[in-house]
Design an enzyme around this catalytic site. Structure first.
Site, PDB file in Angstrom:
ATOM      1  N   GLY A  38     -40.932 -46.661  52.069  1.00  0.00           N
ATOM      2  CA  GLY A  38     -42.172 -47.169  51.181  1.00  0.00           C
ATOM      3  C   GLY A  38     -43.798 -47.215  51.158  1.00  0.00           C
ATOM      4  O   GLY A  38     -44.221 -47.916  50.967  1.00  0.00           O
ATOM      5  N   ASP A  39     -43.931 -47.196  52.400  1.00  0.00           N
ATOM      6  CA  ASP A  39     -45.539 -47.371  52.867  1.00  0.00           C
ATOM      7  C   ASP A  39     -46.251 -46.208  53.813  1.00  0.00           C
ATOM      8  O   ASP A  39     -45.397 -44.940  53.897  1.00  0.00           O
ATOM      9  CB  ASP A  39     -46.137 -48.698  53.525  1.00  0.00           C
ATOM     10  CG  ASP A  39     -47.505 -49.122  52.357  1.00  0.00           C
ATOM     11  OD1 ASP A  39     -48.491 -48.099  52.477  1.00  0.00           O
ATOM     12  OD2 ASP A  39     -47.615 -50.481  51.929  1.00  0.00           O
ATOM     13  N   ASP A  40     -47.609 -45.597  54.254  1.00  0.00           N
ATOM     14  CA  ASP A  40     -48.331 -45.367  54.504  1.00  0.00           C
ATOM     15  C   ASP A  40     -47.236 -45.183  56.326  1.00  0.00           C
ATOM     16  O   ASP A  40     -46.694 -45.848  56.879  1.00  0.00           O
ATOM     17  CB  ASP A  40     -48.856 -45.004  55.235  1.00  0.00           C
ATOM     18  CG  ASP A  40     -50.233 -46.173  54.313  1.00  0.00           C
ATOM     19  OD1 ASP A  40     -50.256 -45.310  53.098  1.00  0.00           O
ATOM     20  OD2 ASP A  40     -51.216 -47.552  54.171  1.00  0.00           O
TER      21      ASP A  40
END
Length: 469
Positions: free
Chosen positions: A250-252
């Site tokens: 859900g992120d980098d």
């Protein structure tokens, strides 16, 4: 799922196990695995009373086992075997000259009771927690001031049971920053390999203030809208190798960091000599590789190659802001394949998240010598947005031999460039004027260092586990 299984089969060479069957579960005699260091002593978690039923709390069992095995740190080192089962636990601390090994059917299951997570001080280079002012919960597997530590397995699982933590984040109910799955601080000679990490409360793997770090053969899985579930975040680290990893997040997928605003500037510990290779990433709202935004201690000499991005917001993203100070320089990326992206390349000097209001408005970041080459992308909405700062332009940008196939509903202007300078060659669609076209004869203009970094010389060996507790 078939694609994931195929990738796992290609990426990870599983250890050879030797077991004797019992009525309850396999009883281990010995096995072999690959690691940078082998150990003289071994024990199983069940030797210390561990119960792998998914409901019995094993925090004290893990810590007692590790504390006992620490007596062998100066006499050949030790290894703790986690057998098949669901081992519920809160945070526990590792020791030096130590290996934690997870069987393929072992699940270390993170407790959902906050009382099982000690609160520790914020990182000095951040000055505060990421989710809240003040302290932060210790990570599920934690270590500080260690030498020679290995966390590995034959694709055993760490399950962070993050849903409860994500809800608390969204509802503003957190008093402290959420725990990570693995955090190793102030340490050297670290290997994290051949594991599956799922549903982390926040970041998954966070080596910080450390050197000689290898992260290899890791699968990271989190819902693509889970908050801040970054994959691997090397932070103020030197000589790090990340390779053969599959990340859905859900992120980098990889976020390179080195401290936040005035705290990172004062701490002054850069991330440098970082290798990233053979990475596959899916993250519809974030980047495959992000440099920053917390980069106030500096980021230098990052080499990424043979990367695959699928349904991801951006390929390579540089995030910084006025007040960050520091630098991002000598960045080299080649042989990247991108499919269904919003941006191929994105740089911004306007990422304005700050630790507090005490940052120095005269602390300007330096972004220079950024090299991207030998890439293909398809179904891309925006080729690139490159936004430097008017009083600190981004310079030395080089993009060559890059073909970007735009989506049917792509933006009419594929390139946006402000306060940047550099060159390009063999790029489709044609870049903005600030990246001066050098012509087809300069197709190899962007460099990629061919000499190895010290971490490339570190090799794994075949180790044998046997119980002698």
């Amino acid at each position: 799922m078939d694609v994931l299984l195929l990738l796992l089969a290609l990426m990870v060479a599983l250890p050879s196990l030797s077991v004797v069957e019992s009525r309850k579960s396999p009883v281990l005699n010995s096995f072999q695995y690959c690691a940078v260091s082998c150990r003289a002593y071994g024990a199983s978690l069940i030797d210390f009373g561990g119960v792998g039923d998914g409901t019995t709390l094993n925090t004290n069992v893990f810590q007692t086992a590790i504390d006992h095995l620490s007596q062998y740190s100066s006499n050949g080192g030790s290894q703790l075997y986690v057998p098949p089962g669901k081992w519920l636990t809160g945070s526990f601390n590792l020791t030096s000259h130590f290996t934690l090994f997870l069987h393929k059917d072992a699940v270390i299951l993170a407790s959902q009771d906050e009382n099982d997570w000690p609160v520790i001080d914020p990182l000095p280079s951040y000055g505060r927690g990421r989710d809240a002012q003040g302290g932060r919960f210790s990570s599920l597997i934690f270590g500080t001031n260690l030498t020679d530590v290995v966390i590995t397995g034959d694709n055993g699982t760490l399950d962070g049971q993050g849903e409860l933590w994500w809800q608390k984040f969204h509802n503003g109910e957190l008093k402290y920053t959420r725990p990570y799955l693995i955090e190793i601080m102030y340490s050297t000679d670290v290997q994290i390999s051949n594991l599956i990490l799922v549903n982390s409360p926040s970041w998954n793997v966070h080596p910080v203030y450390s050197s000689n770090v290898i992260v290899q053969g890791i699968t990271i899985l989190a819902p693509v809208h889970s908050p801040n579930t970054d994959g691997i975040n090397p932070d103020s680290c030197t000589n790090t190798r990340i390779e053969d990893c599959y990340i859905v997040s859900g992120d980098d997928c990889v976020a390179v960091k080195s401290g936040w605003d005035e705290y990172g500037i004062a701490y002054g510990m850069p991330t440098k000599q970082l290798v990233i290779r053979r990475l596959t990433c899916i993250s519809p709202t974030s980047a495959v590789i992000a440099l920053g935004s917390e980069m106030s201690g500096g980021i230098q000499d990052v080499r990424a190659e043979d990367i695959v991005a699928i349904n991801t917001e951006s390929g390579v993203r540089i995030k910084t802001a006025v007040g960050r100070g520091g630098y991002v320089k000598d960045i080299y990326v080649r042989r990247m394949t991108m499919k269904t992206m919003k941006w191929a390349f994105w740089m911004t000097g306007n990422y304005g998240s700050h630790a507090d209001n005490n940052f120095d408005p005269n602390a300007l970041p330096v972004i220079q010598n950024i090299n991207y080459r030998d890439m293909v992308a398809e179904n891309v909405t925006i080729a690139a947005t490159l936004e430097g700062l008017s009083n600190a332009p981004f310079t030395g940008i080089c993009i060559s031999n890059v073909t970007i196939e735009l989506a049917k509903k792509a933006k009419k202007v594929p390139w946006t460039c402000t306060d940047v300078a550099g060159i390009s060659s063999g790029v489709t669609p044609v870049p903005c004027d600030q990246l001066q076209d050098q012509g087809p004869e300069k197709i190899g203009a962007c460099t990629f260092p061919e000499y190895p970094l010290p971490i490339d010389d570190v090799e794994v060996q075949t180790c044998t586990y046997y119980k002698n507790f």
